[in-house]
Design an enzyme around this catalytic site. Sequence first.
Site, PDB file in Angstrom:
ATOM      1  N   ASP A  13      90.273  77.383 105.649  1.00 27.62           N
ATOM      2  CA  ASP A  13      90.954  76.246 105.025  1.00 27.62           C
ATOM      3  C   ASP A  13      92.388  76.661 104.736  1.00 27.62           C
ATOM      4  O   ASP A  13      92.641  77.404 103.780  1.00 27.62           O
ATOM      5  CB  ASP A  13      90.250  75.841 103.726  1.00 27.62           C
ATOM      6  CG  ASP A  13      88.913  75.178 103.964  1.00 27.62           C
ATOM      7  OD1 ASP A  13      88.836  74.286 104.832  1.00 27.62           O
ATOM      8  OD2 ASP A  13      87.931  75.548 103.294  1.00 27.62           O
ATOM      9  N   HIS A  27      82.139  69.713  94.652  1.00 23.23           N
ATOM     10  CA  HIS A  27      81.778  71.124  94.559  1.00 23.23           C
ATOM     11  C   HIS A  27      80.828  71.365  93.383  1.00 23.23           C
ATOM     12  O   HIS A  27      79.949  72.232  93.450  1.00 23.23           O
ATOM     13  CB  HIS A  27      83.024  72.003  94.371  1.00 23.23           C
ATOM     14  CG  HIS A  27      83.923  72.040  95.566  1.00 23.23           C
ATOM     15  ND1 HIS A  27      84.887  71.089  95.781  1.00 23.23           N
ATOM     16  CD2 HIS A  27      83.991  72.905  96.609  1.00 23.23           C
ATOM     17  CE1 HIS A  27      85.523  71.366  96.910  1.00 23.23           C
ATOM     18  NE2 HIS A  27      85.003  72.458  97.423  1.00 23.23           N
ATOM     19  N   ASP A  57      80.153  69.421 105.375  1.00 23.69           N
ATOM     20  CA  ASP A  57      80.813  70.184 104.323  1.00 23.69           C
ATOM     21  C   ASP A  57      79.783  71.213 103.840  1.00 23.69           C
ATOM     22  O   ASP A  57      78.607  71.192 104.224  1.00 23.69           O
ATOM     23  CB  ASP A  57      81.279  69.272 103.192  1.00 23.69           C
ATOM     24  CG  ASP A  57      82.493  69.839 102.446  1.00 23.69           C
ATOM     25  OD1 ASP A  57      82.772  71.041 102.594  1.00 23.69           O
ATOM     26  OD2 ASP A  57      83.143  69.073 101.710  1.00 23.69           O
ATOM     27  N   ARG A  87      96.542  67.157  97.687  1.00 23.20           N
ATOM     28  CA  ARG A  87      96.109  67.558  99.027  1.00 23.20           C
ATOM     29  C   ARG A  87      96.260  66.395 100.001  1.00 23.20           C
ATOM     30  O   ARG A  87      96.366  66.606 101.207  1.00 23.20           O
ATOM     31  CB  ARG A  87      94.661  68.026  99.011  1.00 23.20           C
ATOM     32  CG  ARG A  87      94.405  69.275  98.199  1.00 23.20           C
ATOM     33  CD  ARG A  87      92.916  69.496  97.962  1.00 23.20           C
ATOM     34  NE  ARG A  87      92.174  69.745  99.189  1.00 23.20           N
ATOM     35  CZ  ARG A  87      90.846  69.753  99.276  1.00 23.20           C
ATOM     36  NH1 ARG A  87      90.107  69.474  98.196  1.00 23.20           N
ATOM     37  NH2 ARG A  87      90.251  70.013 100.415  1.00 23.20           N
ATOM     38  N   ARG A 120      94.231  79.790 102.081  1.00 19.78           N
ATOM     39  CA  ARG A 120      93.477  81.029 101.852  1.00 19.78           C
ATOM     40  C   ARG A 120      94.301  82.273 102.138  1.00 19.78           C
ATOM     41  O   ARG A 120      94.123  83.288 101.479  1.00 19.78           O
ATOM     42  CB  ARG A 120      92.212  81.050 102.716  1.00 19.78           C
ATOM     43  CG  ARG A 120      91.317  79.827 102.585  1.00 19.78           C
ATOM     44  CD  ARG A 120      90.920  79.530 101.151  1.00 19.78           C
ATOM     45  NE  ARG A 120      89.924  78.455 101.112  1.00 19.78           N
ATOM     46  CZ  ARG A 120      89.646  77.752 100.037  1.00 19.78           C
ATOM     47  NH1 ARG A 120      90.302  77.983  98.904  1.00 19.78           N
ATOM     48  NH2 ARG A 120      88.725  76.800 100.070  1.00 19.78           N
ATOM     49  N   LYS A 167      89.218  65.205 107.263  1.00 20.28           N
ATOM     50  CA  LYS A 167      88.247  65.234 106.164  1.00 20.28           C
ATOM     51  C   LYS A 167      88.801  64.431 104.990  1.00 20.28           C
ATOM     52  O   LYS A 167      90.022  64.267 104.881  1.00 20.28           O
ATOM     53  CB  LYS A 167      87.916  66.670 105.752  1.00 20.28           C
ATOM     54  CG  LYS A 167      89.116  67.513 105.286  1.00 20.28           C
ATOM     55  CD  LYS A 167      88.706  68.955 105.036  1.00 20.28           C
ATOM     56  CE  LYS A 167      89.869  69.734 104.440  1.00 20.28           C
ATOM     57  NZ  LYS A 167      89.558  71.160 104.267  1.00 20.28           N
ATOM     58  N   HIS A 168      87.923  63.848 104.131  1.00 21.44           N
ATOM     59  CA  HIS A 168      86.475  63.961 104.087  1.00 21.44           C
ATOM     60  C   HIS A 168      85.923  62.571 104.343  1.00 21.44           C
ATOM     61  O   HIS A 168      85.999  61.710 103.469  1.00 21.44           O
ATOM     62  CB  HIS A 168      86.010  64.474 102.741  1.00 21.44           C
ATOM     63  CG  HIS A 168      86.649  65.781 102.343  1.00 21.44           C
ATOM     64  ND1 HIS A 168      87.908  65.858 101.777  1.00 21.44           N
ATOM     65  CD2 HIS A 168      86.204  67.057 102.453  1.00 21.44           C
ATOM     66  CE1 HIS A 168      88.196  67.141 101.513  1.00 21.44           C
ATOM     67  NE2 HIS A 168      87.188  67.891 101.922  1.00 21.44           N
TER      68      HIS A 168
END
Length: 339
Positions: free
Chosen positions: A62, A179, A250, A136, A70, A166-167
């Site tokens: 990601d 999450h 996901d 985002r 990351r 996404k998503h």
Amino acid sequence: MSGALMLDIAGLSLTAEDKVLLQHPQVGGLILFSRNYQSPQQLAALVRDIRACAPQILIAVDQEGGRVQRFRDGFTRLPPMAVLGTLYQDDPVQGCEAAAQLGWLMAAELIGYGIDISFAPVLDLNFGVSQVIGDRAFSAQPEAVTELAGAFIQGMHDAGMAATGKHFPGHGGVVADSHHQIPIDERSPAEIEAQDLLPFVGLMQQGLAAVMPAHVIYRQFDDRPAGFSPYWIAQKLRREMGFDGVVFSDDLTMEGASVAGSFEARAEQALEAGCDMLLVCNNRAAALQVLTYLETIAHSGSPRIERMSASRQYSIDKIRRTAQWQQAVNLANQLTDIH
């Protein structure tokens, strides 16, 4: 043919168990996280070891920009995509040109280290409701998201990387973070069709290679999260929208996926709904349970997954000697400073 499981590893190098798992015929992908990155040299060595074990495995990360990037030290710091939305409001042409440059930069730097894909771009709309989406997203306006994401994807394609939207069909209308919670979207079909779905529809017509569905229950459509829903994947995405690309689940360990039951049940329902590859992250025991399930059903994987491998391979040193790279870095730095 690629296996259907994408898993992760714990550290900066491969363990003996990792090496065995990466060679398993049901393992087709590996996703890397911040804990797997220390330096460009370490990443290059890790990818070489991964390829030595499993030459055809799909390596993902990601690397959206902003909060979700990351690999940082040694990579260009990318701004959140909302910065491009602000730029687009003032000058749509300039906004799209910047999006294309950043899409190319993100993809080129990753491919330079042997990474196949970044799960990007985010096609959710930022209604100011969802903190986990927030900046985002490119914008709250479907037209702006479609144009900016389309330019970003073209930049990725120019570098040799396939894009994942996404998503699906849109995570921006719920407060809960999938999450940690089970988000439920109560909006009407008309509202979702007229807003959230538009970027997906538009970009599928421009060659979007993959989609990742949301772990969100859209109550007016189905009582299951989109990633486990035959309505959303088999009927809406595949039949009505004509999508022939890859569907990545996901992460099946997320709380939003828990409504599907055990990890085996989550895998079963995701595959039955139409997912091609199952992500099981941050829980090796869960990944092994899904792997055992895939062995039991003798799942053969999907040839669609093979389309996602990077179409170019080149060294990061060569990339960094180009004027295109320097111009894109200067732009990223400028936009990050503004943010």
